[in-house]
Design an enzyme around this catalytic site. Structure first.
Site, mmCIF file in Angstrom:
data_model
loop_
_atom_site.group_PDB
_atom_site.id
_atom_site.type_symbol
_atom_site.label_atom_id
_atom_site.label_comp_id
_atom_site.label_asym_id
_atom_site.label_seq_id
_atom_site.Cartn_x
_atom_site.Cartn_y
_atom_site.Cartn_z
ATOM 1 N N TYR A 82 51.843 41.863 92.545
ATOM 2 C CA TYR A 82 51.637 40.533 93.131
ATOM 3 C C TYR A 82 50.528 40.573 94.183
ATOM 4 C CZ TYR A 82 52.697 36.423 96.016
ATOM 5 O OH TYR A 82 52.624 35.264 96.741
ATOM 6 N N ASN A 106 54.820 34.377 105.184
ATOM 7 C CA ASN A 106 55.993 33.778 104.532
ATOM 8 C C ASN A 106 56.106 32.321 104.943
ATOM 9 O OD1 ASN A 106 56.559 36.812 104.708
ATOM 10 N ND2 ASN A 106 58.078 36.111 103.234
ATOM 11 N N VAL A 147 69.299 32.094 100.650
ATOM 12 C CA VAL A 147 70.453 32.296 101.530
ATOM 13 C C VAL A 147 71.268 31.009 101.641
ATOM 14 C CG1 VAL A 147 71.181 32.814 103.896
ATOM 15 C CG2 VAL A 147 69.364 34.156 102.826
ATOM 16 N N ILE A 148 70.584 29.880 101.791
ATOM 17 C CA ILE A 148 71.278 28.604 101.939
ATOM 18 C C ILE A 148 72.078 28.260 100.693
ATOM 19 C CG2 ILE A 148 70.917 26.105 102.143
ATOM 20 C CD1 ILE A 148 68.523 26.782 103.987
ATOM 21 N N ILE A 153 72.318 37.407 98.650
ATOM 22 C CA ILE A 153 71.843 38.629 98.009
ATOM 23 C C ILE A 153 70.670 39.182 98.795
ATOM 24 C CG2 ILE A 153 70.730 39.565 95.937
ATOM 25 C CD1 ILE A 153 72.355 37.531 94.308
ATOM 26 N N PHE A 182 67.821 42.269 98.846
ATOM 27 C CA PHE A 182 67.176 43.350 98.109
ATOM 28 C C PHE A 182 66.725 44.411 99.117
ATOM 29 C CE2 PHE A 182 66.858 39.734 95.296
ATOM 30 C CZ PHE A 182 67.137 40.290 94.057
ATOM 31 N N ARG A 193 59.808 39.882 108.347
ATOM 32 C CA ARG A 193 58.699 39.112 107.810
ATOM 33 C C ARG A 193 58.248 38.047 108.817
ATOM 34 N NH1 ARG A 193 58.691 42.857 105.152
ATOM 35 N NH2 ARG A 193 58.703 43.100 102.889
ATOM 36 N N GLY A 197 57.426 49.040 96.706
ATOM 37 C CA GLY A 197 56.152 48.665 97.305
ATOM 38 C C GLY A 197 56.247 47.660 98.434
ATOM 39 N N GLU A 198 57.453 47.157 98.733
ATOM 40 C CA GLU A 198 57.604 46.164 99.790
ATOM 41 C C GLU A 198 57.488 46.820 101.163
ATOM 42 O OE1 GLU A 198 59.660 42.692 99.838
ATOM 43 O OE2 GLU A 198 58.188 42.373 98.255
#
Length: 223
Positions: A14, A43, A62-63, A73, A75, A82, A143-144
């Site tokens: 990305y 973001n 989240v909401i 959830i 990851f 961020r 890669g994050e």
């Protein structure tokens, strides 16, 4: 440390595609005389987020889970941080770029210069919904970055001023919860406006403890 416009070391596919487009635009400028402005969004958050994406924006994801009384959830590590910027501030800079010649053939970071963790966002939603649902942990995305936020000196040098604080910043940046409550209401109202049947569809979809890609398919079936 903050991320500067001069930095470019994409790891994910990305990120690599975005860097490639910026390089292509610069090449057209140098060889064909194209005038461009490259904007690096960090973001972006705010009302009417696209919750139907395979992996929804963090706020909307989240909401939606909380609206269905399900754990959000996460990851990887929920301590990842961020830089969140309000969509209205992004659009304000878009408009400035249309008339300010100083933005021609330049690259600008669009962020707040501050970072917020995933856990802090979850805590904000819990405070608003009065629900403590914990979270479901899934493997991290390769890669994050762990912590990333923008250096925005170049944008502010053009007298660009951010007029909003994203609601989650109420935790430690002097914002307010009203902004986030508005986001929550508008995510819910968006589903109602599109199709009344989506109410049942959303509930059916988010009642299941499934990864976000499955949630998307189940929700879209009712829209």
């Amino acid at each position: 440390p903050p991320y500067f416009e001069t930095q470019s070391d994409p790891t994910t596919i990305y990120a690599a595609t975005k860097a490639a487009v910026a390089t292509l635009a610069n090449s057209y400028h140098r060889t064909k005389g194209l005038t461009y402005t490259a904007l690096r969004y960090f973001n972006v958050a705010g009302p009417i987020q696209d919750y139907t994406r395979t992996v929804p924006p963090l706020f909307a994801g989240v909401i939606l889970r909380h609206l269905g009384n399900n754990s959000p959830i996460v990851f990887g590590d929920g301590n990842r941080r961020r830089d969140f910027i309000h969509v209205d501030d992004v659009n304000a800079f878009h408009l400035q770029c249309l008339t300010d010649l100083r933005t021609d053939n330049q690259t600008f970071n669009l962020g707040t210069g501050k970072s917020v963790s995933i856990f802090e966002i979850i805590k904000m939603v819990e405070d608003i919904t009065k629900k403590e649902l914990g979270f479901l942990q899934y493997p991290e995305i390769n890669g994050e970055a762990f912590d990333i936020y923008a250096n925005i000196d170049k944008a502010t040098d053009l007298h660009y001023l951010m007029m909003h604080e994203v609601g989650v910043h109420a935790l430690n940046m002097g914002g307010n919860k009203e902004e986030f409550e508005s986001i929550l209401k508008q995510v819910d109202n968006l589903i109602k406006v599109k199709n009344p049947a989506a109410l049942k569809g959303r509930q059916d979809a988010i009642d299941a403890d499934t990864p976000q890609e499955d949630l998307r398919e189940e929700t879209l079936a009712y829209l």
